[in-house]
Design an enzyme around this catalytic site. Structure first.
Site, PDB file in Angstrom:
ATOM      1  N   LYS A  95       0.851  -1.187   0.000  1.00 32.23           N
ATOM      2  CA  LYS A  95       0.000   0.000   0.000  1.00 32.23           C
ATOM      3  C   LYS A  95       0.882   1.230   0.000  1.00 32.23           C
ATOM      4  O   LYS A  95       1.818   1.328   0.813  1.00 32.23           O
ATOM      5  CB  LYS A  95      -0.880   0.006   1.264  1.00 32.23           C
ATOM      6  CG  LYS A  95      -1.821   1.193   1.337  1.00 32.23           C
ATOM      7  CD  LYS A  95      -3.082   0.956   0.540  1.00 32.23           C
ATOM      8  CE  LYS A  95      -3.872   2.202   0.234  1.00 32.23           C
ATOM      9  NZ  LYS A  95      -3.422   2.897  -1.016  1.00 32.23           N
ATOM     10  N   GLN A 116       7.206   3.865   3.880  1.00 33.84           N
ATOM     11  CA  GLN A 116       5.809   3.443   3.921  1.00 33.84           C
ATOM     12  C   GLN A 116       5.612   2.162   4.741  1.00 33.84           C
ATOM     13  O   GLN A 116       4.585   2.001   5.394  1.00 33.84           O
ATOM     14  CB  GLN A 116       5.328   3.228   2.472  1.00 33.84           C
ATOM     15  CG  GLN A 116       3.836   3.313   2.283  1.00 33.84           C
ATOM     16  CD  GLN A 116       3.310   4.738   2.180  1.00 33.84           C
ATOM     17  OE1 GLN A 116       3.875   5.553   1.482  1.00 33.84           O
ATOM     18  NE2 GLN A 116       2.222   5.038   2.877  1.00 33.84           N
ATOM     19  N   LYS A 119       5.453   3.365   8.381  1.00 29.33           N
ATOM     20  CA  LYS A 119       4.284   4.230   8.557  1.00 29.33           C
ATOM     21  C   LYS A 119       3.012   3.382   8.597  1.00 29.33           C
ATOM     22  O   LYS A 119       2.171   3.532   9.483  1.00 29.33           O
ATOM     23  CB  LYS A 119       4.225   5.205   7.379  1.00 29.33           C
ATOM     24  CG  LYS A 119       3.096   6.197   7.439  1.00 29.33           C
ATOM     25  CD  LYS A 119       2.842   6.862   6.091  1.00 29.33           C
ATOM     26  CE  LYS A 119       4.077   7.547   5.524  1.00 29.33           C
ATOM     27  NZ  LYS A 119       3.755   8.432   4.381  1.00 29.33           N
ATOM     28  N   LYS A 131       5.426   1.700  -3.085  1.00 29.40           N
ATOM     29  CA  LYS A 131       5.331   3.050  -3.659  1.00 29.40           C
ATOM     30  C   LYS A 131       5.594   2.947  -5.143  1.00 29.40           C
ATOM     31  O   LYS A 131       6.265   2.013  -5.602  1.00 29.40           O
ATOM     32  CB  LYS A 131       6.392   3.968  -3.020  1.00 29.40           C
ATOM     33  CG  LYS A 131       6.092   5.439  -3.156  1.00 29.40           C
ATOM     34  CD  LYS A 131       5.149   5.922  -2.058  1.00 29.40           C
ATOM     35  CE  LYS A 131       4.744   7.359  -2.233  1.00 29.40           C
ATOM     36  NZ  LYS A 131       4.021   7.844  -1.024  1.00 29.40           N
ATOM     37  N   GLY A 170      -2.681   8.300  -4.300  1.00 30.47           N
ATOM     38  CA  GLY A 170      -2.006   9.498  -4.794  1.00 30.47           C
ATOM     39  C   GLY A 170      -0.757   9.852  -4.008  1.00 30.47           C
ATOM     40  O   GLY A 170      -0.467   9.285  -2.954  1.00 30.47           O
ATOM     41  N   ASP A 171      -0.002  10.777  -4.538  1.00 31.92           N
ATOM     42  CA  ASP A 171       1.149  11.415  -3.887  1.00 31.92           C
ATOM     43  C   ASP A 171       1.399  12.678  -4.715  1.00 31.92           C
ATOM     44  O   ASP A 171       0.478  13.164  -5.391  1.00 31.92           O
ATOM     45  CB  ASP A 171       2.362  10.471  -3.864  1.00 31.92           C
ATOM     46  CG  ASP A 171       3.464  10.938  -2.900  1.00 31.92           C
ATOM     47  OD1 ASP A 171       3.345  10.697  -1.696  1.00 31.92           O
ATOM     48  OD2 ASP A 171       4.435  11.574  -3.362  1.00 31.92           O
ATOM     49  N   THR A 215      -4.435  13.517   5.283  1.00 33.31           N
ATOM     50  CA  THR A 215      -3.004  13.676   5.600  1.00 33.31           C
ATOM     51  C   THR A 215      -2.768  14.986   6.351  1.00 33.31           C
ATOM     52  O   THR A 215      -2.118  15.007   7.405  1.00 33.31           O
ATOM     53  CB  THR A 215      -2.153  13.639   4.319  1.00 33.31           C
ATOM     54  OG1 THR A 215      -2.539  12.499   3.550  1.00 33.31           O
ATOM     55  CG2 THR A 215      -0.680  13.562   4.648  1.00 33.31           C
ATOM     56  N   ASN A 246      -2.182  19.052  -1.978  1.00 36.15           N
ATOM     57  CA  ASN A 246      -3.189  18.387  -1.146  1.00 36.15           C
ATOM     58  C   ASN A 246      -2.874  18.474   0.345  1.00 36.15           C
ATOM     59  O   ASN A 246      -3.729  18.848   1.154  1.00 36.15           O
ATOM     60  CB  ASN A 246      -3.293  16.913  -1.587  1.00 36.15           C
ATOM     61  CG  ASN A 246      -4.141  16.100  -0.632  1.00 36.15           C
ATOM     62  OD1 ASN A 246      -3.656  15.623   0.393  1.00 36.15           O
ATOM     63  ND2 ASN A 246      -5.408  15.967  -0.923  1.00 36.15           N
ATOM     64  N   SER A 383      -6.874   5.793   3.729  1.00 28.75           N
ATOM     65  CA  SER A 383      -6.877   4.889   2.566  1.00 28.75           C
ATOM     66  C   SER A 383      -7.258   3.470   3.001  1.00 28.75           C
ATOM     67  O   SER A 383      -8.029   2.783   2.317  1.00 28.75           O
ATOM     68  CB  SER A 383      -5.500   4.845   1.904  1.00 28.75           C
ATOM     69  OG  SER A 383      -5.326   5.912   1.001  1.00 28.75           O
TER      70      SER A 383
HETATM   71  P1  NDP Z   1       0.838  17.772  -4.384  1.00 26.63           P
HETATM   72  O1  NDP Z   1       1.287  17.370  -5.724  1.00 26.63           O
HETATM   73  O2  NDP Z   1      -0.617  17.990  -4.150  1.00 26.63           O
HETATM   74  O3  NDP Z   1       1.607  19.086  -3.899  1.00 26.63           O
HETATM   75  C1  NDP Z   1       2.991  19.101  -3.855  1.00 26.63           C
HETATM   76  C2  NDP Z   1       3.461  20.453  -3.370  1.00 26.63           C
HETATM   77  O4  NDP Z   1       4.846  20.381  -3.075  1.00 26.63           O
HETATM   78  C3  NDP Z   1       3.311  21.558  -4.406  1.00 26.63           C
HETATM   79  O5  NDP Z   1       3.095  22.773  -3.745  1.00 26.63           O
HETATM   80  C4  NDP Z   1       4.660  21.533  -5.109  1.00 26.63           C
HETATM   81  O6  NDP Z   1       5.031  22.758  -5.730  1.00 26.63           O
HETATM   82  C5  NDP Z   1       5.582  21.240  -3.951  1.00 26.63           C
HETATM   83  N1  NDP Z   1       6.775  20.541  -4.445  1.00 26.63           N
HETATM   84  C6  NDP Z   1       6.818  19.334  -5.065  1.00 26.63           C
HETATM   85  N2  NDP Z   1       8.062  19.008  -5.416  1.00 26.63           N
HETATM   86  C7  NDP Z   1       8.821  20.035  -5.025  1.00 26.63           C
HETATM   87  C8  NDP Z   1      10.200  20.298  -5.104  1.00 26.63           C
HETATM   88  N3  NDP Z   1      11.051  19.422  -5.670  1.00 26.63           N
HETATM   89  N4  NDP Z   1      10.652  21.468  -4.561  1.00 26.63           N
HETATM   90  C9  NDP Z   1       9.786  22.350  -3.981  1.00 26.63           C
HETATM   91  N5  NDP Z   1       8.467  22.150  -3.880  1.00 26.63           N
HETATM   92  C10 NDP Z   1       8.001  21.019  -4.395  1.00 26.63           C
HETATM   93  O7  NDP Z   1       1.395  16.643  -3.393  1.00 26.63           O
HETATM   94  P2  NDP Z   1       0.923  16.268  -1.914  1.00 26.63           P
HETATM   95  O8  NDP Z   1       0.439  17.461  -1.192  1.00 26.63           O
HETATM   96  O9  NDP Z   1       0.042  15.081  -2.012  1.00 26.63           O
HETATM   97  O10 NDP Z   1       2.298  15.768  -1.269  1.00 26.63           O
HETATM   98  C11 NDP Z   1       3.173  16.621  -0.528  1.00 26.63           C
HETATM   99  C12 NDP Z   1       4.068  15.777   0.339  1.00 26.63           C
HETATM  100  O11 NDP Z   1       3.284  15.005   1.257  1.00 26.63           O
HETATM  101  C13 NDP Z   1       4.941  14.749  -0.395  1.00 26.63           C
HETATM  102  O12 NDP Z   1       6.159  14.617   0.305  1.00 26.63           O
HETATM  103  C14 NDP Z   1       4.148  13.459  -0.243  1.00 26.63           C
HETATM  104  O13 NDP Z   1       4.977  12.328  -0.356  1.00 26.63           O
HETATM  105  C15 NDP Z   1       3.619  13.624   1.168  1.00 26.63           C
HETATM  106  N6  NDP Z   1       2.452  12.826   1.532  1.00 26.63           N
HETATM  107  C16 NDP Z   1       1.311  12.890   0.795  1.00 26.63           C
HETATM  108  C17 NDP Z   1       0.201  12.163   1.190  1.00 26.63           C
HETATM  109  C18 NDP Z   1      -1.105  12.258   0.493  1.00 26.63           C
HETATM  110  O14 NDP Z   1      -2.076  11.684   0.984  1.00 26.63           O
HETATM  111  N7  NDP Z   1      -1.213  12.989  -0.598  1.00 26.63           N
HETATM  112  C19 NDP Z   1       0.255  11.255   2.345  1.00 26.63           C
HETATM  113  C20 NDP Z   1       1.481  11.337   3.096  1.00 26.63           C
HETATM  114  C21 NDP Z   1       2.538  12.087   2.672  1.00 26.63           C
HETATM  115  P3  NDP Z   1       5.157  22.799  -7.347  1.00 26.63           P
HETATM  116  O15 NDP Z   1       3.733  22.834  -7.828  1.00 26.63           O
HETATM  117  O16 NDP Z   1       5.905  24.049  -7.629  1.00 26.63           O
HETATM  118  O17 NDP Z   1       5.899  21.573  -7.766  1.00 26.63           O
HETATM  119  O1  2IT Z   2       3.024   8.892   1.523  1.00 31.68           O
HETATM  120  C1  2IT Z   2       1.884   8.462   1.724  1.00 31.68           C
HETATM  121  O2  2IT Z   2       1.562   7.913   2.784  1.00 31.68           O
HETATM  122  C2  2IT Z   2       0.879   8.619   0.660  1.00 31.68           C
HETATM  123  N1  2IT Z   2       1.184   9.214  -0.372  1.00 31.68           N
HETATM  124  C3  2IT Z   2      -0.496   8.017   0.808  1.00 31.68           C
HETATM  125  C4  2IT Z   2      -0.477   6.553   0.483  1.00 31.68           C
HETATM  126  C5  2IT Z   2      -1.831   5.900   0.423  1.00 31.68           C
HETATM  127  O3  2IT Z   2      -1.836   4.717   0.046  1.00 31.68           O
HETATM  128  O4  2IT Z   2      -2.855   6.501   0.756  1.00 31.68           O
END
Ligand code: NDP
Ligand code: 2IT
Length: 451
Positions: A95, A116, A119, A131, A170-171, A215, A246, A383
């Site tokens: 997952k 992961q 976590k 992943k 997603g991520d 998250t 997100n 999830s």
């Molecule tokens: P999104 O794609 O929705 O948003 C990503 C954000 O991070 C954007 O603002 C983006 O800016 C910025 N970003 C991405 N890459 C870079 C970079 N190399 N340098 C600077 N800024 C960057 O992703 P999420 O919000 O889903 O994910 C954000 C973080 O949270 C990640 O680390 C992800 O692994 C983690 N995460 C997400 C979960 C989820 O449920 N979605 C769960 C647990 C962890 P820009 O548009 O300029 O690229």
């Molecule tokens: O980093 C993370 O935990 C996620 N991007 C969510 C993974 C999931 O299966 O919901």
């Protein structure tokens, strides 16, 4: 085994891991932190130090790399690379999310998959770790281009996933739109309504209420738990949040609901500081509807907001900080700035956003530090609740999901806190999360034999 012989064994494991996995610095960083945390456990509980166990845990069960050809709107052919690393299935189906970003490579996917495992174990919900993703860059691509890419990606991925096998979500770069296209293509190829094959679906066709929020909300709940251990609460605190995707948006939303003041958001080009607190409706319009940049926010917001191109959000003084964008976005210098400005807690919404040097500085200064594998586990936890609803062909109210999320975050906080205390590291949530997550996976692996 003494503490010093445990440390020696784990250090030589690290050297061997780095030798066998060259050019994967993010995977080295993530595995090094876990291995370093395990020394007190190995010293106290020799059964966990037995040869082969940790070696197996550091080796993915399966790594899939594939070609993803697609055509843009002008008819030009592009070839991207797709990945799925199925790291560990001792506790349940693999997952973990899919990331679409030009920086994605095997080492990045392995670091994320490795994190992961622990976590997911901490959620207590019966999910293994995996992943995936691609070096595809969705920025500036039309909906049709994203759809064609997702369809081509699923053309290969479908043979490796399934509700009992591997369940992506997603991520970065993969949200509701992409999950929709991926699910549609999976359904077409397999001719099955297999809702539990992907999570993060829209509520109308099998998604869980509160999954988009989970998250960010979870990360704020975790910060609240850390503060309450210190006799403080979130209400009234000023908060700095990085990112504008997100996780960041829902972190800001939950902070507001908790009576805290969220002052910032950012993207890879710069950050916004808004003295009046971020206007969530405006941010959502710009990011979720228009898919534009945060600089646009400052232009439309008026006098209270300022855009700092290329700046570091950590320069803004705050009580609590929420790195919610990407790996290694908060470094040594940023940690020193945060400490100098009196930060009390840091909760990692992103995966591994804080460099090891920065973690050391924050912990040394007595800042409560919530590592991603504990603090951002709310997303994958909901999830797993989505999978549960899909298996029962049921759908729960938002209130029920939010209550369960809050309980899960409290439990993760308690187990990481208590585990850190038990192994001689009071207040060290990094050690607590790594040991507690490891114990759960290791127990299952030991019981299931040499596989
Ligand atoms: P999104 O794609 O929705 O948003 C990503 C954000 O991070 C954007 O603002 C983006 O800016 C910025 N970003 C991405 N890459 C870079 C970079 N190399 N340098 C600077 N800024 C960057 O992703 P999420 O919000 O889903 O994910 C954000 C973080 O949270 C990640 O680390 C992800 O692994 C983690 N995460 C997400 C979960 C989820 O449920 N979605 C769960 C647990 C962890 P820009 O548009 O300029 O690229
Ligand atoms: O980093 C993370 O935990 C996620 N991007 C969510 C993974 C999931 O299966 O919901």
């Amino acid at each position: 085994m003494t503490l010093s012989s445990s440390k020696t064994r784990l250090a030589s494991l690290r050297t061997e891991l780095e030798r066998r996995n060259p050019a994967e610095p993010e995977f080295h960083q993530a595995s090094r932190e876990v291995l370093e945390s395990l020394a007190p456990l190995f010293a106290a509980r020799p059964e966990y130090a037995q040869p082969g166990l940790i070696e197996r845990l550091c080796e993915p069960e399966r790594q899939i790399i594939f070609r993803v050809p697609w055509q843009d709107d002008g008819g030009t052919v592009h070839v991207n690379r797709g990945f799925r690393v199925e790291f560990n299935s001792a506790l349940g189906p693999y997952k973990g999310g899919l990331r679409f970003h030009p920086s994605v490579n095997l080492g990045v996917v392995k670091f994320l998959g490795f994190e992961q495992i622990f976590k997911n174990a901490l959620t207590g919900l019966g999910i293994g770790g995996g992943k995936g993703g691609s070096d595809f860059d969705p920025r500036g691509r039309s909906d049709s281009e994203v759809m064609r890419f997702c369809q081509s990606f699923m053309m290969e991925l479908h043979r490796h996933i399934g509700e009992h096998t591997d369940v992506p979500a997603g991520d970065i770069g993969v949200g509701g739109r992409e999950i929709g296209y991926l699910f549609g293509q999976y359904r077409r190829i397999t001719n099955r309504w297999e809702a539990g094959v992907l999570t993060g679906k829209a509520e109308a066709w099998g998604g869980s209420a509160m999954r988009p929020q989970a998250t960010g909300y979870g990360s704020v709940l975790f910060a609240g738990e850390m503060l309450s251990r210190r006799g403080e609460e979130l209400a009234g605190q000023s908060a700095v949040v990085s990112g504008s995707g997100n996780v960041a948006v829902h972190t800001i939303e939950k902070l507001m609901r908790s009576g805290a003041h969220a002052l910032t958001c950012s993207d890879s080009e710069g950050y916004v500081v808004d003295e009046k607190g971020i206007d969530l409706e405006l941010l959502r319009q710009i990011k979720e509807v228009e898919r534009a940049r945060v600089s646009e926010y400052a232009e439309r917001r008026g006098a209270s907001a300022r855009y700092v191109p290329g700046g570091r959000v950590w320069d803004v003084p705050c009580d609590v900080a929420f790195p919610s964008a990407t790996q290694n976005e908060l470094d040594r210098q940023d940690a020193l700035t945060l400490v100098r400005n009196g930060v009390k807690a840091v909760s990692e919404g992103a995966n591994m956003p804080t460099t090891p040097e920065a973690v050391g500085i924050l912990q040394e200064a007595g800042v409560a530090f919530g590592p991603g594998k504990a603090a951002n586990a709310g997303g994958v936890a909901v999830s797993a609740l989505e999978m549960r609803q899909n298996a029962a062909r049921d759908s729960w109210t938002p209130e029920r999901v939010e209550d369960e999320l809050a309980q899960i975050m409290r439990d993760i906080h308690r187990v990481t806190y208590e585990t850190a205390e038990r192994y001689g590291a009071p207040g060290d949530y990094v050690t607590g999360a790594n040991i507690a997550g490891f114990e759960r996976v290791a127990d299952a692996m030991l019981a299931q034999g040499l596989i």
